[in-house]
Design an enzyme around this catalytic site. Structure first.
Site, mmCIF file in Angstrom:
data_model
loop_
_atom_site.group_PDB
_atom_site.id
_atom_site.type_symbol
_atom_site.label_atom_id
_atom_site.label_comp_id
_atom_site.label_asym_id
_atom_site.label_seq_id
_atom_site.Cartn_x
_atom_site.Cartn_y
_atom_site.Cartn_z
ATOM 1 C CB CYS A 223 19.601 12.574 -18.193
ATOM 2 S SG CYS A 223 18.958 11.850 -16.668
ATOM 3 C CB CYS B 143 24.885 8.086 -13.793
ATOM 4 S SG CYS B 143 24.359 9.676 -13.112
#
Ligand code: DGL
Length: 306
Positions: A82, A203
């Site tokens: 992440c 992302c």
């Protein structure tokens, strides 16, 4: 006294976590690069998205998850799959858990700077990532020759997260509209002077909307994500720490075909949110059976002061 044999420790799982299902894109690359490793993936879907939450929240979640994976699953390394959590919490984690092998992910700014021909690069990431000190430093370091056009994509990770269960026109339309709005806001893509020939997917969720982005940008624009380089870096660090799990000699393997060694023996996916959503994502994107997935037996640590 540490009673674990080095061999046993090398056979321990690698933890992988994300705010939700986005990190499955990194898990895919990890499984490809490290086929003999065992993985425990944690999707913190009850608290996704992280990108619009603020650092204190993301730091508290990241620390709680790292401690949980270590205590309950005995992980030998943790991949923070992440970008948002890496930007907010990797330094804290290194300080709090100095003996845990940590691998973070960050937007592929350097590879994009090296490969762009037009020297204009688009970057899509969460607000948390683009506003972080780490990201700004990264862009500054590689932004001498190349102009980076950066877009915080509020709502996109959430829409992707929701899309796993709510298949259908409404979700697809929402994702397509967000992709269109954010790529339009970035500017002109293409191979001509002044156009962006490269888009960084900053992302891990966005890897799952590559097809939508390709429709909007065409095939000439290269889309860069970090799954494969992160997997290679994980291998390097495990090798250096002598923690790589080696395949058992054939004679020691029970007489079952490789096929029969179910994915669940090498892979556990756990979620703090909806089990059905994780199962749907695992089936859709990684072709994994529902039996791999469970709900995390983890205390619901929601930082109360935030
Ligand atoms: N997948 C995460 C990332 O790479 C975060 C998405 C979110 O939770 O906002 O940044």
């Amino acid at each position: 006294m540490n009673t674990r044999s080095p061999l046993l420790f090398a056979a321990s799982p690698i933890g992988v976590f994300d705010s939700g299902i986005g990190g499955l894109s990194v898990l895919q690359a990890l499984r490809h690069e490290l086929p003999h490793e065992h993985f425990v993936y944690l999707a913190d879907s009850a608290h996704a998205p992280y990108g619009e939450r603020g650092d204190a929240f993301v730091q508290a979640r990241t620390l709680a998850i790292a401690q949980y994976l270590r205590a309950q699953h005995g992980i030998k390394a943790l991949v923070i799959a992440c970008n948002t959590a890496t930007a907010a919490a990797v330094d804290l984690l290194r300080a709090e858990l100095p003996d845990l092998l940590l691998i973070g992910v960050e937007p592929a700014i350097k590879p994009a700077a090296l490969s762009s021909q037009t020297q204009h690069v688009g970057v899509m990431a969460t607000r948390g990532t683009v506003e972080s000190r780490r990201f700004k430093k990264l862009v500054q370091e590689h932004g001498q020759q190349v102009q980076f056009h950066v877009q915080a994509c509020d709502g996109l990770a959430r829409a992707i997260e929701h899309s796993t269960l709510q298949e259908g026109d409404v979700v697809t339309t929402e994702i397509a509209a967000l992709c269109r709005d954010y790529t339009t806001a970035l500017g002109r893509f293409g191979l001509k002077t002044g156009e962006m020939d490269t888009l960084v997917l900053g992302c891990t969720h966005y890897v799952f909307v590559k097809d939508e982005l390709r429709v909007l940008l065409g095939l000439d624009v290269q889309l860069i994500d970090t799954g494969a380089p992160v997997a290679r870096q994980t291998r390097r660090l495990l090798e250096r720490a002598q923690l790589l799990n080696h395949p058992q000699p054939a004679a020691q393997i029970a007489p079952r075909s490789v096929q029969a060694l179910g994915a669940s023996e090498h892979l556990q996916l756990i979620t703090t949110g909806s089990l059905a959503a994780l199962q749907a994502a695992a089936a859709r994107w990684l072709d994994l059976p529902a039996s791999c997935c469970t709900v995390a037996a983890m205390p619901a640590v929601v930082p109360s002061a935030i």
